[in-house]
Design a protein around this motif. Structure first.
Motif, PDB file in Angstrom:
ATOM      1  N   ARG A 197      45.616  27.912  30.636  1.00  0.00           N
ATOM      2  CA  ARG A 197      45.247  26.525  30.321  1.00  0.00           C
ATOM      3  C   ARG A 197      43.783  26.326  30.696  1.00  0.00           C
ATOM      4  N   ARG A 198      42.962  26.110  29.680  1.00  0.00           N
ATOM      5  CA  ARG A 198      41.525  25.907  29.888  1.00  0.00           C
ATOM      6  C   ARG A 198      40.909  27.023  30.731  1.00  0.00           C
ATOM      7  N   GLY A 199      41.271  28.243  30.403  1.00  0.00           N
ATOM      8  CA  GLY A 199      40.672  29.394  31.065  1.00  0.00           C
ATOM      9  C   GLY A 199      41.253  29.758  32.408  1.00  0.00           C
ATOM     10  N   ARG A 200      42.320  29.083  32.827  1.00  0.00           N
ATOM     11  CA  ARG A 200      42.982  29.416  34.098  1.00  0.00           C
ATOM     12  C   ARG A 200      44.415  29.867  33.829  1.00  0.00           C
ATOM     13  N   ARG A 201      44.936  30.718  34.719  1.00  0.00           N
ATOM     14  CA  ARG A 201      46.308  31.200  34.566  1.00  0.00           C
ATOM     15  C   ARG A 201      47.286  30.036  34.586  1.00  0.00           C
ATOM     16  N   ALA A 202      48.242  30.087  33.667  1.00  0.00           N
ATOM     17  CA  ALA A 202      49.319  29.091  33.638  1.00  0.00           C
ATOM     18  C   ALA A 202      50.619  29.789  34.043  1.00  0.00           C
ATOM     19  N   SER A 203      50.785  30.028  35.343  1.00  0.00           N
ATOM     20  CA  SER A 203      52.009  30.637  35.862  1.00  0.00           C
ATOM     21  C   SER A 203      53.141  29.626  35.815  1.00  0.00           C
ATOM     22  N   SER A 204      54.360  30.087  36.043  1.00  0.00           N
ATOM     23  CA  SER A 204      55.482  29.143  36.083  1.00  0.00           C
ATOM     24  C   SER A 204      55.362  28.224  37.299  1.00  0.00           C
ATOM     25  N   ALA A 205      54.711  28.701  38.368  1.00  0.00           N
ATOM     26  CA  ALA A 205      54.488  27.827  39.527  1.00  0.00           C
ATOM     27  C   ALA A 205      53.530  26.696  39.163  1.00  0.00           C
ATOM     28  N   PHE A 206      52.481  27.033  38.426  1.00  0.00           N
ATOM     29  CA  PHE A 206      51.505  26.011  38.020  1.00  0.00           C
ATOM     30  C   PHE A 206      52.121  25.045  36.999  1.00  0.00           C
ATOM     31  N   LEU A 324      23.428  41.932  37.603  1.00  0.00           N
ATOM     32  CA  LEU A 324      22.971  40.752  36.871  1.00  0.00           C
ATOM     33  C   LEU A 324      24.028  40.280  35.886  1.00  0.00           C
ATOM     34  N   ARG A 325      24.584  41.215  35.102  1.00  0.00           N
ATOM     35  CA  ARG A 325      25.598  40.834  34.110  1.00  0.00           C
ATOM     36  C   ARG A 325      26.864  40.327  34.790  1.00  0.00           C
ATOM     37  N   SER A 326      27.206  40.909  35.948  1.00  0.00           N
ATOM     38  CA  SER A 326      28.368  40.426  36.700  1.00  0.00           C
ATOM     39  C   SER A 326      28.147  38.992  37.167  1.00  0.00           C
ATOM     40  N   ALA A 327      26.943  38.726  37.671  1.00  0.00           N
ATOM     41  CA  ALA A 327      26.635  37.376  38.151  1.00  0.00           C
ATOM     42  C   ALA A 327      26.663  36.367  37.003  1.00  0.00           C
ATOM     43  N   LEU A 328      26.141  36.767  35.852  1.00  0.00           N
ATOM     44  CA  LEU A 328      26.146  35.885  34.691  1.00  0.00           C
ATOM     45  C   LEU A 328      27.578  35.612  34.214  1.00  0.00           C
ATOM     46  N   ALA A 329      28.429  36.651  34.256  1.00  0.00           N
ATOM     47  CA  ALA A 329      29.829  36.467  33.859  1.00  0.00           C
ATOM     48  C   ALA A 329      30.533  35.497  34.807  1.00  0.00           C
ATOM     49  N   GLY A 330      30.245  35.631  36.111  1.00  0.00           N
ATOM     50  CA  GLY A 330      30.830  34.708  37.079  1.00  0.00           C
ATOM     51  C   GLY A 330      30.361  33.285  36.867  1.00  0.00           C
ATOM     52  N   ALA A 331      29.080  33.131  36.564  1.00  0.00           N
ATOM     53  CA  ALA A 331      28.527  31.795  36.333  1.00  0.00           C
ATOM     54  C   ALA A 331      29.103  31.177  35.063  1.00  0.00           C
ATOM     55  N   GLN A 332      29.262  32.001  34.032  1.00  0.00           N
ATOM     56  CA  GLN A 332      29.833  31.513  32.776  1.00  0.00           C
ATOM     57  C   GLN A 332      31.268  31.018  32.990  1.00  0.00           C
ATOM     58  N   TYR A 333      32.026  31.779  33.785  1.00  0.00           N
ATOM     59  CA  TYR A 333      33.393  31.357  34.046  1.00  0.00           C
ATOM     60  C   TYR A 333      33.427  30.089  34.890  1.00  0.00           C
ATOM     61  N   ALA A 334      32.600  30.045  35.915  1.00  0.00           N
ATOM     62  CA  ALA A 334      32.578  28.872  36.796  1.00  0.00           C
ATOM     63  C   ALA A 334      32.203  27.606  36.034  1.00  0.00           C
ATOM     64  N   ALA A 335      31.268  27.723  35.094  1.00  0.00           N
ATOM     65  CA  ALA A 335      30.773  26.542  34.376  1.00  0.00           C
ATOM     66  C   ALA A 335      31.665  26.154  33.204  1.00  0.00           C
ATOM     67  N   PHE A 336      32.168  27.165  32.478  1.00  0.00           N
ATOM     68  CA  PHE A 336      32.843  26.871  31.211  1.00  0.00           C
ATOM     69  C   PHE A 336      34.274  27.406  31.109  1.00  0.00           C
ATOM     70  N   ARG A 337      34.728  28.170  32.120  1.00  0.00           N
ATOM     71  CA  ARG A 337      36.046  28.814  32.070  1.00  0.00           C
ATOM     72  C   ARG A 337      36.175  29.702  30.831  1.00  0.00           C
ATOM     73  N   LYS A 338      35.082  30.391  30.516  1.00  0.00           N
ATOM     74  CA  LYS A 338      35.064  31.294  29.370  1.00  0.00           C
ATOM     75  C   LYS A 338      34.461  32.619  29.782  1.00  0.00           C
ATOM     76  N   GLY A 339      34.522  33.595  28.863  1.00  0.00           N
ATOM     77  CA  GLY A 339      33.872  34.873  29.108  1.00  0.00           C
ATOM     78  C   GLY A 339      34.816  35.957  29.566  1.00  0.00           C
ATOM     79  N   THR A 340      34.240  37.024  30.129  1.00  0.00           N
ATOM     80  CA  THR A 340      35.020  38.220  30.442  1.00  0.00           C
ATOM     81  C   THR A 340      36.063  37.996  31.528  1.00  0.00           C
ATOM     82  N   LEU A 341      35.888  37.000  32.382  1.00  0.00           N
ATOM     83  CA  LEU A 341      36.892  36.755  33.426  1.00  0.00           C
ATOM     84  C   LEU A 341      38.180  36.146  32.860  1.00  0.00           C
TER      85      LEU A 341
END
Length: 539
Positions: A197-206, A324-341
């Motif tokens: 859901r919006r880039g986050r895991r939707a477990s049965s607990a959630f 650098l690419r790892s940091a950018l991937a983390g930032a992309q996920y943190a800001a938009f919940r998108k990308g490789t994460l």
């Protein structure tokens, strides 16, 4: 969480053992109208680990014993005597909190086969309403999908040229494009949907437990290991569990519901005196019911992974190798919940038949834009991607048995991978078809060479040897408390343990046989349908 004192024998209408894919559904549905009191017991902790909620975090949880049972099979004869690691969730959400997030229901024919085996009410037309009831489908409602349910089902939130190229290559190989593996037909190549859901895991607990946890009639106890079911005659009456070093007891006025999964549900039955009499006597356990089927018919999906060296630095291997690419991937996920994460355990894939004589696909391909020697371990230093072959309906059968009367001791797990000629032939043929896909023009710009098993491994014997040396689980154990009407069936079509009153099993262990796909969505469906049955029988 509410706590009862060590000396209390708490009493509830329903006691649920296991807060996994099924148990969280039961806890929500049975407590919804406020008429019934419900206790949910979970052996693991709360789902507060941050990696649970990041889709790619499953790689971090694969061997994290804080949230994982960390089981192993016995040495597998069909795999050269290797033991196969069996991760299972030990946390709120169970395996839905640590799995690869794919939403795959299986084939319509799987459920019709269940019905043909005598399980009335379990055909595809019977179970489809429960899939739809559970679902909040991002694409909207239609003949096969629902909206407004607790379980978020989403499309992948990342553009990946490799995953797209795989789908195009499969179409070039003659496999039809399929935009929805959970629609009219499963066969074809396309992209997996995920329980996110919006880039986050939707477990049965959630999805199921969080909305219900404030209800006054629902108590959730974590770090509570169920030790045994206590009986009065042939009726299940209470659960003994251990929490924080203290043994506690919970009594069920109506029913005890086992939702501990294909390993822990039969284990608890055996520990409690319901199982093969000879096995129970061997461990000094009084026999309540000689039930030879408890722990039998264990089935699982085997996967064999082909690793390709990539010609372009577009894989997750390359991103992880670059700070650098790892940091950018983390930032992309943190800001938009998108990308490789947001990468699940399969981005694109395919379902196909290895032979025209087959009515439905017998092979599933999981494609992922990274590579490693073993799942959960360090990624390769080179640019690489993976495509794995999974046989959907294995003939091989195994078993689960307790090793002792100690509830904390891991059970003995034997799956017997590759025990039959059909299973062995399916992998040889499936790998040949996958290699044909990987050699198609759409993937030419990305492929340097086949790293594993390697281009020199071409004979049937070479391919089978590779399967034996590297094959591993896709984490889909089922059928150890299977539903049916024959003497070895453990539960009936209403999921009641045969020969026992006040006790049901509601999880993947009741599947009459292994379905043609991933097991999380069907397990949630079983719990949705089981909840209705339980509430119907309460009136």
């Amino acid at each position: 969480m509410n706590k009862n004192s060590p000396h209390d024998v708490a009493e509830f209408d329903y006691v649920i053992v296991g807060a996994g894919s099924a148990g969280c559904v039961l806890a929500n549905r049975l407590s919804a109208d406020g008429r019934h009191s419900v206790l949910l017991l979970e052996a693991g902790p709360k789902d507060s680990n941050v990696w649970i909620h990041i889709p790619l975090g499953y790689g971090r949880l694969f061997k994290d014993k804080r949230v994982n049972w960390m089981y192993q099979t016995e040495p597998e004869p069909g795999l050269g005597g290797r033991q196969v690691f069996q991760p299972r969730g030990k946390v709120l959400g169970g395996s839905s909190s640590i799995n690869g997030l794919l939403y795959v229901r299986g084939q319509h024919e799987d459920y019709d086969r269940w019905r043909q085996l005598g399980n009335i009410g379990w055909g595809f037309d019977d179970v489809l309403p429960y899939f739809k009831k559970a679902e909040n489908q991002i694409r909207g409602a239609d003949q096969y999908h629902g909206t407004g349910g607790p379980l978020s089902v989403s499309d992948w939130r990342h553009h990946d040229p490799l995953s797209e190229a795989f789908v195009k290559a499969a179409v070039e190989a003659g496999i039809p494009y399929n935009p929805d593996f959970n629609g009219a037909t499963q066969e074809g190549a396309g992209f997996f949907q995920t329980t996110t859901r919006r880039g986050r895991r939707a477990s049965s607990a959630f999805c199921y437990l969080r909305p219900a946890r404030g209800r006054g009639n629902l108590r959730i106890e974590t770090d509570a290991l169920a030790q045994r079911i206590k009986f009065e005659g042939q009726r299940a009456r209470s659960i003994e569990y251990r929490q924080n070093g203290v043994t506690r007891s919970a009594r069920a006025r109506r029913e005890i519901l086992l939702s501990s999964g294909a390993y822990n549900s039969p284990q608890l039955l055996q520990l409690s005196g319901v199982g093969p009499a000879d096995l129970l006597k061997q461990h000094g356990i009084d026999v309540v019911l000689d039930a030879a089927g408890v722990g039998r018919d264990l089935q699982d999906h085997l996967q064999v992974r082909l690793v390709m060296r990539c010609a372009q630095k577009v894989t997750l291997n390359d991103i992880v190798a670059s700070p650098l690419r790892s940091a950018l991937a983390g930032a992309q996920y943190a800001a938009f919940r998108k990308g490789t994460l947001t990468i699940a355990a399969g981005t694109s894939g395919a379902f196909f038949k290895t032979s025209p004589r087959l009515a439905t696909p017998d092979i599933q391909i999981h494609f992922i834009p990274f590579s490693t020697d073993k799942m959960g371990e360090k990624l390769h230093a080179f640019s690489g991607f993976t495509a794995s072959v999974c046989q959907l309906r294995p003939e091989s059968r195994g078993s689960l048995k307790i090793r002792s009367a100690d509830p904390a001791a891991p059970p003995e797990i034997r799956i017997n991978y590759l025990a039959t000629e059909t299973d062995r032939a399916a992998f040889i043929d499936g790998i040949r078809i996958l290699r044909d896909i990987l050699a198609r023009p759409a993937l030419k710009p990305f492929v340097v060479s086949e790293a594993y098993p390697g281009p020199d491994k071409v004979s049937d014997e070479d391919i089978l040897d590779f399967c034996r040396k590297t094959g591993s689980t896709v984490y889909h154990p089922t059928s150890t408390c299977r539903m049916g009407n024959d003497p070895l069936a453990v539960v009936d079509q209403r999921l009641r343990v045969r020969g026992i009153e006040g006790l049901r099993v509601v999880d993947a262990s009741v599947m009459p046989d292994l379905m043609s796909g991933n097991t999380n969505a069907p397990t949630i469906m079983i719990a949705e349908k089981g909840s209705d049955m339980i509430l119907e029988d309460a009136h």
